[in-house]
Write a protein that holds these residues in place. Structure first.
Motif, PDB file in Angstrom:
ATOM      1  N   THR A 110       0.833  -1.204   0.000  1.00 25.64           N
ATOM      2  CA  THR A 110       0.000   0.000   0.000  1.00 25.64           C
ATOM      3  C   THR A 110       0.865   1.251   0.000  1.00 25.64           C
ATOM      4  O   THR A 110       1.781   1.390   0.804  1.00 25.64           O
ATOM      5  CB  THR A 110      -0.927   0.014   1.228  1.00 25.64           C
ATOM      6  N   TRP A 140      -5.247   9.378   1.619  1.00 25.52           N
ATOM      7  CA  TRP A 140      -5.822   8.242   0.931  1.00 25.52           C
ATOM      8  C   TRP A 140      -4.695   7.344   0.476  1.00 25.52           C
ATOM      9  O   TRP A 140      -3.545   7.725   0.498  1.00 25.52           O
ATOM     10  CB  TRP A 140      -6.761   8.655  -0.208  1.00 25.52           C
ATOM     11  N   ILE A 175      -3.183   3.993  -2.111  1.00 24.01           N
ATOM     12  CA  ILE A 175      -3.226   3.267  -3.380  1.00 24.01           C
ATOM     13  C   ILE A 175      -2.717   1.859  -3.111  1.00 24.01           C
ATOM     14  O   ILE A 175      -1.666   1.678  -2.498  1.00 24.01           O
ATOM     15  CB  ILE A 175      -2.346   3.961  -4.434  1.00 24.01           C
ATOM     16  N   LYS A 229      -7.324  -1.071  -6.136  1.00 24.02           N
ATOM     17  CA  LYS A 229      -7.863   0.284  -5.978  1.00 24.02           C
ATOM     18  C   LYS A 229      -8.268   0.834  -7.344  1.00 24.02           C
ATOM     19  O   LYS A 229      -7.577   0.650  -8.337  1.00 24.02           O
ATOM     20  CB  LYS A 229      -6.802   1.185  -5.344  1.00 24.02           C
TER      21      LYS A 229
END
Length: 131
Positions: A5, A12, A14, A18
């Protein structure tokens, strides 16, 4: 980046799976500066290649122009892209950057792209989607 991640300063993240949304190309002619085909031998790039190069003098001068035109042709603002992999590049000495591999989430002949995510986010060629 932690595990698979990638965390962004805007709170936020990714990760593989996603969804992202494509924005407008930020280079001249509406081309994408930070998004490319993952594999130059994909069907969109190979189909009619020789004919298009032979019939377009700009393509004869620089075949990369055709590649940028093809990305622009097949990747439209608002298209949904799905992250398939995040690659960490660089070194501790030179610094790190991240390359995100994506695919168009619909269709049997989906195209695969790769982008320099920091540049793509900054230029809004890629936009986050809540999921």
């Amino acid at each position: 980046m932690v595990g698979d991640t990638l965390y962004h300063k805007e709170h936020w993240k990714i990760f593989p799976g996603k969804k992202l949304k494509s924005g407008k190309g930020s280079a001249e002619n509406g081309w994408y500066k930070s998004i490319f085909f993952k594999n130059p031998a994909n069907w969109a790039n190979v189909l009619w290649r020789d004919t298009e190069i032979r019939n377009n003098s700009e393509y004869q001068f620089d075949e990369g122009i055709r590649d940028r035109d093809k990305v622009k042709e097949y990747l439209n603002p608002g298209d949904t892209l799905e992250v398939t992999k995040i690659e960490k590049r660089g070194s501790k000495k030179a610094g790190y950057w991240y390359v995100v591999n994506m695919r168009q989430a619909q269709g049997l002949l989906s195209l695969h792209y790769r982008c320099y995510i920091a540049d793509a986010l900054q230029s809004e060629e890629v936009l986050p989607v809540s999921n």
